[in-house]
Design an enzyme around this catalytic site. Structure first.
Site: not given
Length: 271
Positions: A42-45, A74
């Site tokens: 994902h773009s961030e975890t 997010h």
């Protein structure tokens, strides 16, 4: 340990921006967290662990598949939603996240049943557009600024120009910036939003380099558009393929960023 995937800035699954959320019992090695984020893709975890401190309830860190980042909207929303959704935190209690570089971030339930995040305001200051930026974006550019997150904010002619962008990501990766935020005023009031944006992070994201809905970008977009539109409470629409709505409000040098979130996966991490 428990790991979830939460779609943020949306009230329905498979829209908004997906974030991984790993609920830790204690400290974790940064290299291990980076490997988990690379696995999640994902773009961030987000990685959350409880702390016993007067000013904070949890430590929060964010990793893209490539690097740790200083601020992520997010995935903060995803982390708060996960803590409320799993019953870890009672619904009526604010959550105070201690972060490494962005201070304490507080998240509460708002009156609409969504989540409201208290973030720093990071207005962009005007700069000369970097060489190659317009060519990399493939369009004429207007006002350009940079903020403390090292994001470039680029105003385009209109909403259609923002939606039509198909940038050269390799060329954008040569630009000195965490990300490039393109934005324009909304075409009309019928859409229910005041401005549109897209976020391209060629240096920090995999694949096409576009982040679906970027909460931290609105730390720059909220003051930028508040000055131009003459009011502090606004709604933005991030016009990626998944899309998402972000409500913003300026309060005493801070930005309240609000939206909904949905859990789409709840499982166990076995490593």
């Amino acid at each position: 340990m428990r790991i979830l995937v939460v779609d943020a800035f949306t009230d329905r699954p498979f829209a908004g921006n997906p974030a991984g959320v790993c609920l830790l019992d204690g400290p974790a090695d940064a290299a291990w967290m980076q490997r988990v984020a690379a696995e999640m893709k994902h773009s961030e975890t987000a990685f959350v662990r409880p702390v016993d401190e007067p000013g904070a309830d949890f430590e929060l860190r964010w990793f893209t598949p490539l690097v740790e980042v200083a601020l992520c909207g997010h995935a903060t929303m995803g982390a708060a939603h996960a803590l409320y959704d799993t019953g870890t935190v009672p619904a009526g209690r604010p959550i105070r996240f201690r972060t490494l570089e962005s201070g304490v971030l507080t998240v509460t339930r708002d009156g609409d049943g969504g989540l409201a995040m208290d973030f720093p305001s990071c207005p962009p200051e005007p700069v000369v557009p970097p060489a190659g930026l317009a060519a990399a974006l493939g369009t004429e550019i207007g006002w350009t600024g940079r903020n403390v997150q090292n994001d470039l904010v680029v105003e385009l002619a209109d909403e259609k120009a923002v939606r039509a962008l198909a940038p050269d990501m390799a060329a954008l990766g040569e630009i000195d910036a965490r990300g490039v935020i393109t934005t324009a005023r909304a075409e009309g009031p019928d859409g229910g939003y005041d401005f549109v944006s897209r976020f391209f992070g060629a240096r920090v994201l995999l694949g096409d380099g576009e982040d679906p809905v970027t909460g931290s970008a609105h730390c720059a977009l909220a003051p930028f558009w508040a000055e131009r539109l003459g009011r502090g409470d606004l709604t933005g629409y991030q016009a990626s393929e998944r899309g998402g709505r972000v409500r913003t409000a300026l309060r005493d040098g801070r930005v309240i960023i609000s939206g909904a979130a949905v859990t789409v996966l709840d499982g166990t991490l076995r490593v």
